[in-house]
Scaffold this motif. Sequence first.
Motif, PDB file in Angstrom:
ATOM      1  N   GLU A   1       0.827  -1.207   0.000  1.00  0.00           N
ATOM      2  CA  GLU A   1       0.000   0.000   0.000  1.00  0.00           C
ATOM      3  C   GLU A   1       0.863   1.260   0.000  1.00  0.00           C
ATOM      4  OE1 GLU A   1      -3.277   2.544  -0.037  1.00  0.00           O
ATOM      5  OE2 GLU A   1      -2.944   0.475  -0.685  1.00  0.00           O
ATOM      6  N   LEU A   2       1.978   1.256   0.733  1.00  0.00           N
ATOM      7  CA  LEU A   2       2.877   2.408   0.717  1.00  0.00           C
ATOM      8  C   LEU A   2       3.429   2.642  -0.687  1.00  0.00           C
ATOM      9  CD1 LEU A   2       4.820   1.888   4.074  1.00  0.00           C
ATOM     10  CD2 LEU A   2       3.161   3.693   3.558  1.00  0.00           C
ATOM     11  N   ALA A   3       3.766   1.570  -1.392  1.00  0.00           N
ATOM     12  CA  ALA A   3       4.247   1.699  -2.767  1.00  0.00           C
ATOM     13  C   ALA A   3       3.158   2.257  -3.673  1.00  0.00           C
ATOM     14  CB  ALA A   3       4.729   0.345  -3.279  1.00  0.00           C
ATOM     15  N   ARG A   4       1.934   1.792  -3.478  1.00  0.00           N
ATOM     16  CA  ARG A   4       0.801   2.275  -4.269  1.00  0.00           C
ATOM     17  C   ARG A   4       0.604   3.779  -4.041  1.00  0.00           C
ATOM     18  NH1 ARG A   4      -2.876  -1.160  -2.287  1.00  0.00           N
ATOM     19  NH2 ARG A   4      -2.588  -2.748  -3.871  1.00  0.00           N
ATOM     20  N   MET A   5       0.705   4.204  -2.794  1.00  0.00           N
ATOM     21  CA  MET A   5       0.536   5.625  -2.465  1.00  0.00           C
ATOM     22  C   MET A   5       1.661   6.466  -3.056  1.00  0.00           C
ATOM     23  SD  MET A   5      -0.594   4.996   1.509  1.00  0.00           S
ATOM     24  CE  MET A   5      -0.543   6.713   1.988  1.00  0.00           C
ATOM     25  N   ALA A   6       2.870   5.907  -3.097  1.00  0.00           N
ATOM     26  CA  ALA A   6       4.002   6.657  -3.656  1.00  0.00           C
ATOM     27  C   ALA A   6       3.888   6.810  -5.164  1.00  0.00           C
ATOM     28  CB  ALA A   6       5.311   5.954  -3.298  1.00  0.00           C
ATOM     29  N   GLN A   7       3.250   5.854  -5.817  1.00  0.00           N
ATOM     30  CA  GLN A   7       3.151   5.873  -7.270  1.00  0.00           C
ATOM     31  C   GLN A   7       2.050   6.794  -7.777  1.00  0.00           C
ATOM     32  OE1 GLN A   7       2.584   1.756  -8.214  1.00  0.00           O
ATOM     33  NE2 GLN A   7       4.677   1.159  -7.628  1.00  0.00           N
ATOM     34  N   SER A   8       1.002   6.982  -6.969  1.00  0.00           N
ATOM     35  CA  SER A   8      -0.136   7.752  -7.455  1.00  0.00           C
ATOM     36  C   SER A   8      -0.727   8.582  -6.331  1.00  0.00           C
ATOM     37  CB  SER A   8      -1.213   6.816  -8.011  1.00  0.00           C
ATOM     38  OG  SER A   8      -2.404   7.522  -8.307  1.00  0.00           O
ATOM     39  N   ARG A   9      -1.012   9.856  -6.631  1.00  0.00           N
ATOM     40  CA  ARG A   9      -1.667  10.706  -5.636  1.00  0.00           C
ATOM     41  C   ARG A   9      -3.114  10.277  -5.417  1.00  0.00           C
ATOM     42  NH1 ARG A   9       0.437  15.429  -4.018  1.00  0.00           N
ATOM     43  NH2 ARG A   9      -1.648  16.321  -3.762  1.00  0.00           N
ATOM     44  N   ARG A  10      -3.671   9.524  -6.376  1.00  0.00           N
ATOM     45  CA  ARG A  10      -5.052   9.051  -6.241  1.00  0.00           C
ATOM     46  C   ARG A  10      -5.033   7.534  -6.140  1.00  0.00           C
ATOM     47  NH1 ARG A  10      -9.098  12.048 -10.271  1.00  0.00           N
ATOM     48  NH2 ARG A  10     -10.520  11.091  -8.783  1.00  0.00           N
ATOM     49  N   SER A  11      -4.350   7.075  -5.114  1.00  0.00           N
ATOM     50  CA  SER A  11      -4.192   5.627  -4.951  1.00  0.00           C
ATOM     51  C   SER A  11      -5.435   4.957  -4.374  1.00  0.00           C
ATOM     52  CB  SER A  11      -2.997   5.338  -4.036  1.00  0.00           C
ATOM     53  OG  SER A  11      -3.134   6.013  -2.794  1.00  0.00           O
TER      54      SER A  11
END
Length: 413
Positions: A388-398
């Motif tokens: 989830e942290l990686a997902r949040m880092a990749q997209s501001r609209r995770s």
Amino acid sequence: MLKQTEGSRAVAETVAYCRPEVIAAYPISPQTHIVEELSRLVKSGALKPCEYVNVESEFAAMSLCIGASAAGARTYTATASQGLLYMVEALYNAAGLGLPIVMTVANRAIGAPINIWNDHSDSMSQRDSGWIQLYARDNQEAADLHPQAFRLAEELSLPVMVCMDGFVLTHAWERIEVPEQAQVDAFLAPYEPRQVLDPDEPVSIGAMVGPEAFTEVRYLAHAKQMQALEAIPDIAREFRQAFARDSGGLIHPYACEFADTIVVALGSVLGTVCDVVDEMRADGVRIGALGITSFRPFPLEAVRTVLGHARRVVVLERALAVGVGGIVSQNVRTALSGIRLDGHTVVAGLGGRPITKESLHRLFADAIAGRLGHLEFLDLDTGLVERELARMAQSRRSGPSAENILRDVGSNR
């Protein structure tokens, strides 16, 4: 009388034997069975005289309790989780006014995300509200703490929360010694309020206090909590003499003499902790457990006496102070100020996650071997978190993290 019964029903019957005159009821799981049973007892005439009031919210429940207690009635209510948060403003008023209300908190996680299972997030959030907080280890103690709570509340004119683990205790059926009416009557005298609204002697309560006296008023609230440190064990001692069982008090040490490692915890998890302590001691490990019943007021000296000789302390937390970690452990560190030892905060069982003997064995072994950090999360799935942290880092609209993690959990099954 020894009987097989549900924890909630045992609490309700014991509360009824305390002869409350006003009960404010608003149902929220997992405390609903308590007020349902009290409703039945009032309707049947088994509990009288008693005014049972169905209110429209938890805020209304505590507001009604404030009015009833101020008018001189022995007053009771119960709540949990979001319900406790909804009555926060009134909670502070009840404590600030010194009203001896007794409330059962059926401990449950608070959101978001929505979770109805057990942890201590709700009552821990109100640790500084001025209420005395007593935590039950099992259903026997949950029932036994209520006559003691009414005694304590009325002797000091302070409100008392009796905290019992939601579902784990409230909905568990077991053999419980429910007291007789005559026993409770002998232990708990008829209510004589220290302060009461009387038309013949008019006074104001809750009047505005400015800077010239506010500190002194707040200090008096603290002073009464310090008085409770003496009153709680005294009342527990009288209870033990009257009922021939040990319930209440400030703390409960278990196998702590000569223990190098001591585990500190509150509530029903102590049963599992003590089982693991027994198994490890059978293998020659010098380990013990310390149960804390009175979290507010916090028994600094009693805790220091038990823990002061240990080499390491593991505090098992059922709530999380976001941004710092432990809540109970902060109080334990204060008690141990100036004593050098290894201290570990372990957040466990949030949202009802099981705390198993297997996990505790592994945890305590890691602590003894020096592999435990100062802040740990028991059985944390780091893979889910890192994804989830990686997902949040990749997209501001995770997207919402809770829903993302639930999808990840489902895909892993």
